[in-house]
Design a protein around this motif. Structure first.
Motif, PDB file in Angstrom:
ATOM      1  N   PRO A  82       0.822  -1.205   0.000  1.00  0.00           N
ATOM      2  CA  PRO A  82       0.000   0.000   0.000  1.00  0.00           C
ATOM      3  C   PRO A  82       0.861   1.263   0.000  1.00  0.00           C
ATOM      4  O   PRO A  82       2.027   1.205   0.390  1.00  0.00           O
ATOM      5  N   GLY A 136       3.392   6.073   7.960  1.00  0.00           N
ATOM      6  CA  GLY A 136       2.014   5.766   7.620  1.00  0.00           C
ATOM      7  C   GLY A 136       1.487   4.497   8.258  1.00  0.00           C
ATOM      8  O   GLY A 136       0.292   4.339   8.451  1.00  0.00           O
ATOM      9  N   ASN A 137       2.379   3.566   8.571  1.00  0.00           N
ATOM     10  CA  ASN A 137       1.930   2.257   9.037  1.00  0.00           C
ATOM     11  C   ASN A 137       2.346   1.967  10.472  1.00  0.00           C
ATOM     12  O   ASN A 137       3.470   2.264  10.876  1.00  0.00           O
ATOM     13  N   GLU A 153      -3.247  -2.979  14.983  1.00  0.00           N
ATOM     14  CA  GLU A 153      -2.785  -1.847  14.171  1.00  0.00           C
ATOM     15  C   GLU A 153      -3.280  -0.554  14.799  1.00  0.00           C
ATOM     16  O   GLU A 153      -4.027  -0.572  15.761  1.00  0.00           O
TER      17      GLU A 153
END
Lengths: 330, 205
Positions: A82, A136-137, A153
């Motif tokens: 992604p 971002g992750n 997450e």
């Protein structure tokens, strides 16, 4: 077997060349260029232009420094997702062109899975729980029932993003993580901050708002950085430990840009020690976004017969970790 | 005797006034600074005891509490001698799974009716005994009136099912059947919230 990988999911464009040696990954070349916005966050189009400018040179330089002939490359891998659309498209376009020109197969790689595979390929861990922490992750990934599954997450923003946003608020340059880390070392007073855990998920937006309020109230920047790190990293360590207990794994692997942070490393290491587990972290150049991890994962995929036809080589901005069929671990 | 070392607590088999009991002891974590470590252990021990008492009052099978010690961060509770739902699910028939999931759904509805969210609904935290599903580990629970929290509570179970029992995709639907039958508020509102939370997740299609 030799693979060339192109990474381009966000601010980093990277080209890596790797070779398999007794099932382990040997990095022959790994070069990156990072886009740094003049102000604010990443502008996807700007980042993609940056990537397009640097890519041709990076490919040439990677092949040169790997000391191989381009015809020795067996497979070309690229980050399918992604990530940000324009960045992904730039990297994919270059990969397609290279595959066609060299007449080599192409393979699209999941960026999050690559962070885990490079750890397995280079650190000696076999079946770890990965704490993947970047801008971002923020995910906790482990192999279960044939797939890499996300056990926990972030429910709002990534930890790196949280640190960058705090940095922008405190007028620190981008990326702010390393500066926050330095300031935190001079922190003395712990300021109470929200500690948000839901099962194996975490959330950071409340913590960010509270930290900003402390700044407005005139608390020392050093104390704010210290308290933010202590709180956010404790939460990350706790959910990682919860995931380990839940899936019953004895290895923990760190990955992603924030894995460079010494305090986070120390906490995960301590947690592993206390529960008799082993701690692994790849070298820094393989923790941050890089082409070698894409090359290595592409190599693993290609070795078990997975390739991506050029006409099917779409990017996928929302490519989920658990969408990947992990044939190479069966 | 230590029977389980979880991420935050040790579960010790003990006796208390002649009874077989479970002692849950929140252990210090070396990775956390002491200020934060003590704050979390104290808050969680207190809150967990309160939640268990209220859950029981609301009709949810939970272990009876015998003692709480806030200096040692321990809770002494009834030992529920049953089987963990996580291990039980693969052994059941389709029908058995449906029945147990409906029970779970009803229990969750009772918790929510009592303004409690469990905060860590997984099949590891449920014990089956005497035709009842006991809920344990309220360590991440809280009192809340919010629809959002209730949605997150159920969404968490949905995720837990897909990671722990991916071979049975219907489990959560059965839970929701039980939930709808017992929840006193508007269950449709909760279902909409769950859909919203799913969409909020990263990389959803």
């Amino acid at each position: 077997m030799i693979a060339l990988g192109i990474e381009g999911t966000a601010h980093t464009i990277g080209v890596g060349i790797v070779e398999d040696l007794n099932d382990k990954c040997r990095v022959l070349a790994n070069i990156i260029k990072m886009y740094k916005p003049a102000e604010g966050g990443i502008h996807p189009r700007d980042a993609a232009n940056h990537h397009a400018t640097h890519l041709p040179h990076l490919v040439t330089k990677a092949i040169e420094s790997a000391k191989i002939d381009e015809r020795e490359i067996d497979v070309i891998a690229f980050s399918k997702g992604p990530g940000m659309g324009p960045c992904l498209r730039t990297a994919a376009t270059a990969a397609r062109a290279l595959a066609l020109y060299l007449e080599k197969p192409l393979v699209g790689v999941n960026h999050c899975v690559a962070h885990l595979e490079i750890g397995r390929g280079t650190t000696g861990c076999e079946d770890p729980v990965l704490l993947y922490v970047s801008g971002g992750n923020t995910q906790i990934i482990a192999f279960a029932k044939g797939k890499y599954r996300v056990f926990g997450e972030t429910l709002d923003i990534g930890i790196g993003n949280c640190l960058d946003k705090l940095g922008r608020y405190l007028n620190l340059p981008f990326p702010s993580g390393p500066i926050i880390e330095k300031l935190a070392k001079r922190g003395k007073k712990y300021l109470d901050l929200p500690y948000t855990i839901k099962g194996m998920d975490v959330a950071f937006s409340g913590l960010l708002t509270s930290a900003q309020k402390y700044y407005e109230k005139g608390e020392r920047i050093e104390d704010i950085c210290y308290s933010v790190q202590e709180t956010a990293f404790s939460a990350l360590t706790e959910v990682t430990e919860r995931a380990m207990a839940h899936v019953g794994k004895e290895e923990v692997l760190l990955g992603g840009g924030v894995a460079s942070n010494e305090r986070l490393r120390e906490m995960i290491k301590k947690m592993a020690e206390e529960r008799g587990a082993k701690f692994f972290v790849p070298e820094k150049s393989l923790c941050i976004d890089n082409g070698a991890m894409i090359a290595w994962t592409g190599l693993l995929m290609y070795r078990c017969g997975i390739t991506t036809k050029v006409e099917d080589s779409f990017i996928d901005q929302r490519f989920r970790t658990d969408d990947v069929i992990v044939k190479w671990r069966e | 005797m230590l029977i389980y070392r979880g991420a935050e607590a040790e579960i010790i088999m003990d006796t208390y006034l002649g009874r077989k009991v479970i002692k849950k002891k929140r252990i210090p974590k070396g990775y956390r600074i002491p200020e934060l470590d003590k704050r979390l252990r104290l808050q969680r021990t207190k809150e967990e005891a309160k939640l268990m008492v209220e859950a029981r009052r609301g009709g949810v099978p939970v272990p009876i509490i015998y003692d709480v010690n806030l200096k040692e961060f321990t809770i002494v509770m009834e030992y529920v001698d049953g089987e963990r739902v996580k291990e039980l699910i693969p052994k059941l028939t389709e029908r058995g799974r449906k029945e147990i999931c409906t029970m779970i759904g009803k229990n969750i509805a009772r918790l929510h009716n009592a303004n409690i969210v469990h905060g860590d609904l997984t099949t590891s935290n449920m014990i089956f005994k005497d035709e009842k599903v006991y809920f344990i580990d309220f360590g991440l629970g809280e009192f809340s009136f919010e629809i959002e929290r209730r949605g997150v509570d159920l969404h968490l179970l949905m995720e837990a099912f897909s990671s722990a029992h991916p071979e049975y995709p219907d489990l959560f639907n059965h839970v929701m059947e039980g939930y709808r039958s017992t929840y006193k508020g508007n269950a449709r509102e909760i279902e909409k919230k769950i859909e919203e939370i799913i969409k909020r997740g990263r990389y959803m299609k």
